[in-house]
Design an enzyme around this catalytic site. Sequence first.
Site, mmCIF file in Angstrom:
data_model
loop_
_atom_site.group_PDB
_atom_site.id
_atom_site.type_symbol
_atom_site.label_atom_id
_atom_site.label_comp_id
_atom_site.label_asym_id
_atom_site.label_seq_id
_atom_site.Cartn_x
_atom_site.Cartn_y
_atom_site.Cartn_z
ATOM 1 N N GLU A 63 0.847 -1.204 0.000
ATOM 2 C CA GLU A 63 0.000 0.000 0.000
ATOM 3 C C GLU A 63 0.878 1.248 0.000
ATOM 4 O OE1 GLU A 63 -1.999 -0.445 3.853
ATOM 5 O OE2 GLU A 63 -0.381 0.700 4.805
ATOM 6 N N HIS A 65 0.327 5.772 1.049
ATOM 7 C CA HIS A 65 -0.548 6.812 1.599
ATOM 8 C C HIS A 65 0.294 8.049 1.856
ATOM 9 C CE1 HIS A 65 1.289 4.836 5.018
ATOM 10 N NE2 HIS A 65 0.569 3.760 4.809
ATOM 11 N N HIS A 69 5.249 6.459 8.134
ATOM 12 C CA HIS A 69 5.444 5.445 9.168
ATOM 13 C C HIS A 69 6.874 5.582 9.683
ATOM 14 C CE1 HIS A 69 1.786 3.307 8.358
ATOM 15 N NE2 HIS A 69 2.168 2.776 7.216
ATOM 16 N N HIS A 103 4.883 0.296 0.131
ATOM 17 C CA HIS A 103 5.585 -0.433 1.190
ATOM 18 C C HIS A 103 4.849 -1.718 1.540
ATOM 19 C CE1 HIS A 103 2.822 2.374 3.206
ATOM 20 N NE2 HIS A 103 2.690 1.482 4.165
ATOM 21 N N CYS A 117 5.370 0.527 15.042
ATOM 22 C CA CYS A 117 5.094 1.478 13.966
ATOM 23 C C CYS A 117 4.391 2.695 14.545
ATOM 24 C CB CYS A 117 4.224 0.829 12.890
ATOM 25 S SG CYS A 117 3.794 1.973 11.544
HETATM 26 MN MN MN Z 1 1.066 1.741 5.612
#
Ligand code: MN
Length: 151
Positions: A63, A65, A69, A103, A117
């Site tokens: 995914e 975004h 992270h 990632h 995370c």
């Molecule tokens: Mn992610």
Amino acid sequence: MVAPDRRAATGRGQWADVDTLRYKAAGSAPFRDITRQLLFDDPQLACQLRYFEVAAGGFSTLERHEHLHAVMILNGRGHCLIGDTVHAVAERDLIRIGPLQWHQFRADQGEPLGFLCMVNAVRDRPQLPSAQELAALESNPSVAAFLRADG
Ligand code: MN
């Protein structure tokens, strides 16, 4: 809800009064054998700290975004894809995933992978790759081998 001041570690990737949650709703995105724990979710922090554990051979969703992270590997070893590069990762490694970088985390066969995370509490929804975007990623042989590691 404000968490207690201390929640004792009770094992590898286990803490008192921390529930083990499903990673995502089943069928909402591809993933395998991964759990989620919400370690810090304090309204006075702008971030959450989660712990994910990927069983041997499992993987998180591929995914991207806008939100970032900040990851620290806590247990085990595996590989992660960041952008168009595959990295081997092991305990105590630090990983930054920037805006819109593709990632995915994969545990190695025979070895679970657990990682912390940190993420924005308010964040955009993950995007999944289109067929064209997946083909572009797979044009890199090392990325293709990584993505096909589940057989
Ligand atoms: Mn992610």
